[in-house]
Design an enzyme around this catalytic site. Structure first.
Site, PDB file in Angstrom:
ATOM      1  N   VAL A  97      11.025   3.990 -10.648  1.00 33.45           N
ATOM      2  CA  VAL A  97      10.563   5.331 -11.018  1.00 33.45           C
ATOM      3  C   VAL A  97      11.204   6.307 -10.034  1.00 33.45           C
ATOM      4  O   VAL A  97      11.281   6.032  -8.823  1.00 33.45           O
ATOM      5  CB  VAL A  97       9.020   5.426 -10.961  1.00 33.45           C
ATOM      6  CG1 VAL A  97       8.549   6.833 -11.288  1.00 33.45           C
ATOM      7  CG2 VAL A  97       8.402   4.424 -11.926  1.00 33.45           C
ATOM      8  N   GLY A 139       0.821  -1.217   0.000  1.00 32.81           N
ATOM      9  CA  GLY A 139       0.000   0.000   0.000  1.00 32.81           C
ATOM     10  C   GLY A 139       0.849   1.259   0.000  1.00 32.81           C
ATOM     11  O   GLY A 139       2.034   1.226  -0.326  1.00 32.81           O
ATOM     12  N   HIS A 189       4.414   2.195  -8.093  1.00 29.75           N
ATOM     13  CA  HIS A 189       3.384   1.142  -8.149  1.00 29.75           C
ATOM     14  C   HIS A 189       2.511   1.324  -9.393  1.00 29.75           C
ATOM     15  O   HIS A 189       2.116   0.362 -10.044  1.00 29.75           O
ATOM     16  CB  HIS A 189       2.492   1.210  -6.909  1.00 29.75           C
ATOM     17  CG  HIS A 189       3.211   0.934  -5.612  1.00 29.75           C
ATOM     18  ND1 HIS A 189       3.407   1.894  -4.660  1.00 29.75           N
ATOM     19  CD2 HIS A 189       3.778  -0.207  -5.130  1.00 29.75           C
ATOM     20  CE1 HIS A 189       4.049   1.365  -3.630  1.00 29.75           C
ATOM     21  NE2 HIS A 189       4.290   0.099  -3.891  1.00 29.75           N
ATOM     22  N   LEU A 237       0.469   3.610  -2.129  1.00 34.04           N
ATOM     23  CA  LEU A 237       0.850   3.490  -3.534  1.00 34.04           C
ATOM     24  C   LEU A 237       1.340   4.818  -4.102  1.00 34.04           C
ATOM     25  O   LEU A 237       0.821   5.879  -3.783  1.00 34.04           O
ATOM     26  CB  LEU A 237      -0.342   2.983  -4.359  1.00 34.04           C
ATOM     27  CG  LEU A 237      -0.924   1.642  -3.894  1.00 34.04           C
ATOM     28  CD1 LEU A 237      -2.049   1.207  -4.831  1.00 34.04           C
ATOM     29  CD2 LEU A 237       0.143   0.556  -3.809  1.00 34.04           C
TER      30      LEU A 237
END
Ligand code: PAF
Length: 275
Positions: free
Chosen positions: A170, A25, A31, A27
């Site tokens: 990222v 989680g 993700h 996110l």
């Protein structure tokens, strides 16, 4: 009757392909990238959200790990996710739960040495997620490089019927790898944090260009310590065994874990001219 010798000879029933993005989680764009890959490649996309206590040490951040299920579900809905699997603690670890997967040697160094039991917790929950969701493909981020290799080994050793895909990290514009734990960084630490990746990249590129491995690693460690980082490890490793290397070999990576105040960051630079 057929006599078969490999589990791969048992073709699974044809059906929709399922892409699983396992997460804890909180996110972020990293993700989202995994979800987009899954969405592009699979018929159904499942995101699992479970803050797994078994992969946190007793003095780690399990209690304060960010939890934001509603916002996470909004992101998933916006990306066309078919299902969010958000089990409760007792769904994953019912009373009397006592079985675990031992990830073996590949999990003993680096993160494994600084976070004893961490990978045992990771592979046990990932194995359970694979058994629950039955994904065709599971997507992980390269930021957790050792996790990628440990899960790869588990899938191979235990014959899980899943393909693994690893997706590039990222980064913020200043190079800091996206991580749910970046939320812990105080303002000053946030300014310094991108130097981790600049040193990983600098030393990685220098090694790639034929520089002396020890000298490049030492230089980076010095720069990072001067900037205020406490270094757990900053190492150049073989991407298959995760053993330290003192001369360039491919595929390989420079990997690091550092602490800035109470925040621990991990990141890596994979050498580009991979074998
Ligand atoms: O990378 C993570 O977020 C976790 O380690 C994972 C794979 C979801 C297992 O809890």
């Amino acid at each position: 009757m057929r006599i078969v010798s490999s589990f791969r000879d048992f073709a699974p029933e044809p059906g929709p392909t399922i892409g699983l993005v396992p997460t804890m989680g909180a996110l972020h764009e990293g993700h989202r990238e995994l979800v987009r890959r899954a969405r592009a490649e699979c018929d159904r996309v499942v995101v699992s959200i479970f803050v797994n206590p078994a992969q946190f040490g007793p003095n780690e951040d399990y209690g304060r790990y960010p939890r934001q299920l509603e916002a996470d579900c909004d992101l998933c809905a916006a990306e066309g996710v078919d299902a969010v699997y958000a089990p409760e603690l007792h769904d994953v670890y019912p009373d009397g739960f006592s079985t675990a997967i031992d990830p073996g040697e590949i999990a003993s160094e680096w993160e494994g040495a600084f976070r004893p039991g961490h990978f045992r917790g990771v592979v046990t929950v990932v194995g359970k997620l694979f058994n629950t969701v039955l994904p065709t493909i599971a997507y992980f981020g390269w930021k957790d490089l050792q996790q990628c290799l440990v899960v790869t080994r588990m899938v191979r050793d235990l014959d899980f019927r899943v393909r693994l895909e690893f997706v590039d990290t990222v980064r913020e514009v200043d190079g800091l790898a996206l991580s749910s734990r970046n939320a812990y960084l105080e303002a000053n630490a946030r300014l310094i944090a991108p130097r981790l990746y600049s040193e990983l990249k600098r030393s990685g590129e220098a090694i790639e260009a034929g520089g002396n491995v020890q000298e490049e690693l030492d230089q980076s460690r010095l720069v990072l310590r001067d900037a205020g980082f406490d270094i757990d490890y900053f190492a150049y490793v073989d991407m298959k065994s995760l053993e330290s290397l003192d001369t360039m070999l491919l595929p390989s990576a420079v990997i690091a874990a550092v602490r800035l105040g109470s925040t621990r960051l991990i990141d890596n630079y994979r050498l580009h001219r991979q074998a």
